[in-house]
Design a protein around this motif. Structure first.
Motif, PDB file in Angstrom:
ATOM      1  N   LYS A 122      22.736  -7.503 -36.835  1.00 42.90           N
ATOM      2  CA  LYS A 122      22.134  -6.301 -36.242  1.00 42.90           C
ATOM      3  C   LYS A 122      21.746  -5.291 -37.320  1.00 42.90           C
ATOM      4  CE  LYS A 122      24.682  -6.524 -31.915  1.00 42.90           C
ATOM      5  NZ  LYS A 122      25.719  -5.898 -31.092  1.00 42.90           N
ATOM      6  N   SER A 123      22.541  -5.253 -38.402  1.00 42.96           N
ATOM      7  CA  SER A 123      22.281  -4.298 -39.497  1.00 42.96           C
ATOM      8  C   SER A 123      21.205  -4.792 -40.458  1.00 42.96           C
ATOM      9  CB  SER A 123      23.573  -4.022 -40.266  1.00 42.96           C
ATOM     10  OG  SER A 123      24.049  -5.208 -40.872  1.00 42.96           O
ATOM     11  N   GLY A 124      20.695  -6.028 -40.259  1.00 40.49           N
ATOM     12  CA  GLY A 124      19.635  -6.551 -41.103  1.00 40.49           C
ATOM     13  C   GLY A 124      20.104  -7.418 -42.254  1.00 40.49           C
ATOM     14  N   GLU A 125      21.409  -7.691 -42.313  1.00 42.74           N
ATOM     15  CA  GLU A 125      21.955  -8.522 -43.382  1.00 42.74           C
ATOM     16  C   GLU A 125      21.771  -9.997 -43.046  1.00 42.74           C
ATOM     17  OE1 GLU A 125      26.305  -9.377 -45.376  1.00 42.74           O
ATOM     18  OE2 GLU A 125      25.929  -7.431 -44.445  1.00 42.74           O
ATOM     19  N   ILE A 126      21.242 -10.756 -44.006  1.00 51.01           N
ATOM     20  CA  ILE A 126      21.002 -12.185 -43.805  1.00 51.01           C
ATOM     21  C   ILE A 126      22.158 -12.970 -44.407  1.00 51.01           C
ATOM     22  CG2 ILE A 126      19.490 -14.128 -44.359  1.00 51.01           C
ATOM     23  CD1 ILE A 126      17.164 -12.142 -44.363  1.00 51.01           C
ATOM     24  N   SER A 127      22.659 -13.956 -43.643  1.00 56.58           N
ATOM     25  CA  SER A 127      23.750 -14.782 -44.144  1.00 56.58           C
ATOM     26  C   SER A 127      23.511 -16.240 -43.789  1.00 56.58           C
ATOM     27  CB  SER A 127      25.096 -14.330 -43.549  1.00 56.58           C
ATOM     28  OG  SER A 127      25.090 -14.472 -42.147  1.00 56.58           O
ATOM     29  N   LYS A 128      24.110 -17.115 -44.592  1.00 52.60           N
ATOM     30  CA  LYS A 128      24.062 -18.548 -44.309  1.00 52.60           C
ATOM     31  C   LYS A 128      25.443 -18.924 -43.787  1.00 52.60           C
ATOM     32  CE  LYS A 128      23.396 -23.080 -46.293  1.00 52.60           C
ATOM     33  NZ  LYS A 128      23.247 -23.880 -47.512  1.00 52.60           N
ATOM     34  N   ARG A 129      25.471 -19.577 -42.642  1.00 55.50           N
ATOM     35  CA  ARG A 129      26.739 -19.922 -42.007  1.00 55.50           C
ATOM     36  C   ARG A 129      26.727 -21.367 -41.542  1.00 55.50           C
ATOM     37  NH1 ARG A 129      29.223 -15.095 -39.340  1.00 55.50           N
ATOM     38  NH2 ARG A 129      28.187 -13.297 -40.226  1.00 55.50           N
ATOM     39  N   ARG A 130      27.871 -21.998 -41.612  1.00 57.82           N
ATOM     40  CA  ARG A 130      28.041 -23.331 -41.018  1.00 57.82           C
ATOM     41  C   ARG A 130      28.865 -23.124 -39.762  1.00 57.82           C
ATOM     42  NH1 ARG A 130      28.899 -28.516 -44.562  1.00 57.82           N
ATOM     43  NH2 ARG A 130      26.727 -27.971 -44.849  1.00 57.82           N
ATOM     44  N   VAL A 131      28.333 -23.591 -38.629  1.00 64.32           N
ATOM     45  CA  VAL A 131      28.985 -23.346 -37.347  1.00 64.32           C
ATOM     46  C   VAL A 131      29.080 -24.627 -36.530  1.00 64.32           C
ATOM     47  CG1 VAL A 131      28.150 -20.956 -37.239  1.00 64.32           C
ATOM     48  CG2 VAL A 131      26.833 -22.753 -36.120  1.00 64.32           C
ATOM     49  N   LYS A 132      29.982 -24.596 -35.561  1.00 64.44           N
ATOM     50  CA  LYS A 132      30.099 -25.653 -34.558  1.00 64.44           C
ATOM     51  C   LYS A 132      29.869 -24.975 -33.213  1.00 64.44           C
ATOM     52  CE  LYS A 132      33.076 -29.409 -33.097  1.00 64.44           C
ATOM     53  NZ  LYS A 132      33.361 -29.296 -31.711  1.00 64.44           N
ATOM     54  N   VAL A 133      28.774 -25.329 -32.544  1.00 64.64           N
ATOM     55  CA  VAL A 133      28.379 -24.672 -31.286  1.00 64.64           C
ATOM     56  C   VAL A 133      29.340 -25.065 -30.174  1.00 64.64           C
ATOM     57  CG1 VAL A 133      26.523 -24.355 -29.617  1.00 64.64           C
ATOM     58  CG2 VAL A 133      25.966 -24.710 -32.031  1.00 64.64           C
ATOM     59  N   ILE A 134      29.813 -24.055 -29.445  1.00 61.47           N
ATOM     60  CA  ILE A 134      30.779 -24.264 -28.361  1.00 61.47           C
ATOM     61  C   ILE A 134      30.119 -24.091 -26.991  1.00 61.47           C
ATOM     62  CG2 ILE A 134      32.915 -23.391 -27.320  1.00 61.47           C
ATOM     63  CD1 ILE A 134      33.647 -22.409 -30.197  1.00 61.47           C
ATOM     64  N   LYS A 135      29.319 -23.013 -26.847  1.00 63.43           N
ATOM     65  CA  LYS A 135      28.746 -22.682 -25.542  1.00 63.43           C
ATOM     66  C   LYS A 135      27.431 -21.934 -25.759  1.00 63.43           C
ATOM     67  CE  LYS A 135      29.840 -19.735 -21.585  1.00 63.43           C
ATOM     68  NZ  LYS A 135      30.817 -18.798 -21.049  1.00 63.43           N
ATOM     69  N   ILE A 136      26.425 -22.247 -24.925  1.00 67.30           N
ATOM     70  CA  ILE A 136      25.127 -21.596 -25.044  1.00 67.30           C
ATOM     71  C   ILE A 136      24.785 -20.921 -23.715  1.00 67.30           C
ATOM     72  CG2 ILE A 136      22.663 -21.944 -25.458  1.00 67.30           C
ATOM     73  CD1 ILE A 136      23.394 -24.372 -27.150  1.00 67.30           C
ATOM     74  N   THR A 137      24.352 -19.653 -23.799  1.00 67.81           N
ATOM     75  CA  THR A 137      23.886 -18.924 -22.619  1.00 67.81           C
ATOM     76  C   THR A 137      22.386 -18.684 -22.785  1.00 67.81           C
ATOM     77  OG1 THR A 137      24.351 -16.763 -23.588  1.00 67.81           O
ATOM     78  CG2 THR A 137      26.134 -17.808 -22.328  1.00 67.81           C
ATOM     79  N   SER A 138      21.812 -17.877 -21.932  1.00 67.22           N
ATOM     80  CA  SER A 138      20.362 -17.671 -21.970  1.00 67.22           C
ATOM     81  C   SER A 138      19.888 -16.985 -23.248  1.00 67.22           C
ATOM     82  CB  SER A 138      19.914 -16.870 -20.753  1.00 67.22           C
ATOM     83  OG  SER A 138      20.547 -15.610 -20.750  1.00 67.22           O
ATOM     84  N   ASP A 139      20.656 -16.016 -23.781  1.00 74.44           N
ATOM     85  CA  ASP A 139      20.195 -15.280 -24.953  1.00 74.44           C
ATOM     86  C   ASP A 139      21.156 -15.300 -26.140  1.00 74.44           C
ATOM     87  OD1 ASP A 139      22.099 -13.771 -23.704  1.00 74.44           O
ATOM     88  OD2 ASP A 139      21.030 -11.875 -23.880  1.00 74.44           O
ATOM     89  N   SER A 140      22.292 -15.996 -25.997  1.00 71.86           N
ATOM     90  CA  SER A 140      23.255 -16.046 -27.091  1.00 71.86           C
ATOM     91  C   SER A 140      24.031 -17.357 -27.042  1.00 71.86           C
ATOM     92  CB  SER A 140      24.224 -14.867 -27.003  1.00 71.86           C
ATOM     93  OG  SER A 140      25.020 -14.966 -25.833  1.00 71.86           O
ATOM     94  N   PHE A 141      24.856 -17.574 -28.065  1.00 75.98           N
ATOM     95  CA  PHE A 141      25.723 -18.746 -28.055  1.00 75.98           C
ATOM     96  C   PHE A 141      27.017 -18.443 -28.789  1.00 75.98           C
ATOM     97  CE2 PHE A 141      23.180 -19.167 -31.861  1.00 75.98           C
ATOM     98  CZ  PHE A 141      24.012 -19.721 -32.810  1.00 75.98           C
ATOM     99  N   GLN A 142      28.067 -19.134 -28.359  1.00 77.25           N
ATOM    100  CA  GLN A 142      29.367 -19.022 -29.021  1.00 77.25           C
ATOM    101  C   GLN A 142      29.524 -20.209 -29.948  1.00 77.25           C
ATOM    102  OE1 GLN A 142      32.587 -18.844 -26.248  1.00 77.25           O
ATOM    103  NE2 GLN A 142      32.720 -16.628 -26.415  1.00 77.25           N
ATOM    104  N   ALA A 143      30.089 -19.950 -31.123  1.00 76.67           N
ATOM    105  CA  ALA A 143      30.294 -21.020 -32.084  1.00 76.67           C
ATOM    106  C   ALA A 143      31.481 -20.669 -32.963  1.00 76.67           C
ATOM    107  CB  ALA A 143      29.058 -21.214 -32.941  1.00 76.67           C
ATOM    108  N   TYR A 144      32.115 -21.715 -33.494  1.00 78.42           N
ATOM    109  CA  TYR A 144      33.145 -21.494 -34.491  1.00 78.42           C
ATOM    110  C   TYR A 144      32.429 -21.359 -35.833  1.00 78.42           C
ATOM    111  CZ  TYR A 144      37.232 -21.853 -37.398  1.00 78.42           C
ATOM    112  OH  TYR A 144      38.211 -21.574 -38.315  1.00 78.42           O
ATOM    113  N   CYS A 145      32.643 -20.236 -36.510  1.00 77.50           N
ATOM    114  CA  CYS A 145      31.991 -19.955 -37.783  1.00 77.50           C
ATOM    115  C   CYS A 145      32.965 -20.286 -38.915  1.00 77.50           C
ATOM    116  CB  CYS A 145      31.583 -18.487 -37.847  1.00 77.50           C
ATOM    117  SG  CYS A 145      30.865 -18.012 -39.428  1.00 77.50           S
ATOM    118  N   PHE A 146      32.564 -21.219 -39.773  1.00 77.98           N
ATOM    119  CA  PHE A 146      33.427 -21.624 -40.882  1.00 77.98           C
ATOM    120  C   PHE A 146      33.431 -20.600 -42.011  1.00 77.98           C
ATOM    121  CE2 PHE A 146      32.639 -25.521 -38.589  1.00 77.98           C
ATOM    122  CZ  PHE A 146      33.908 -26.078 -38.539  1.00 77.98           C
ATOM    123  N   LEU A 147      32.433 -19.698 -42.062  1.00 81.21           N
ATOM    124  CA  LEU A 147      32.419 -18.625 -43.057  1.00 81.21           C
ATOM    125  C   LEU A 147      33.508 -17.599 -42.741  1.00 81.21           C
ATOM    126  CD1 LEU A 147      30.953 -17.274 -45.496  1.00 81.21           C
ATOM    127  CD2 LEU A 147      29.567 -16.054 -43.813  1.00 81.21           C
TER     128      LEU A 147
END
Length: 73
Positions: A22-47
């Protein structure tokens, strides 16, 4: 983008994300997707080593991580 994440979730694959916060910071993340909704998704973030919620519109790129088994010849 959403279709890629759905496939990764169904195949139990990890995904490398380029994500802008939201603040404009770009990051690279490795994630495992858990759940997807219409506009967002939950994931386990390894970072962050925690479950996080990501906004789909803030995902800049999503690449499934391919694991290949190495054979000794």
């Amino acid at each position: 983008m959403k279709e890629q994440l759905i496939k990764a979730m169904q195949r139990n694959q990890l995904v490398d994300l380029m994500y802008i916060s939201k603040s404009g910071e770009i990051s690279k993340r490795r994630v495992k997707v858990i759940k997807i909704t219409s506009d967002s998704f939950q994931a386990y973030c390894f970072l962050k080593n925690a479950k996080r919620t990501f906004i789909l519109d803030n995902v800049l790129a999503a690449i499934p991580v391919m694991h290949r088994e190495r054979e000794v010849i």
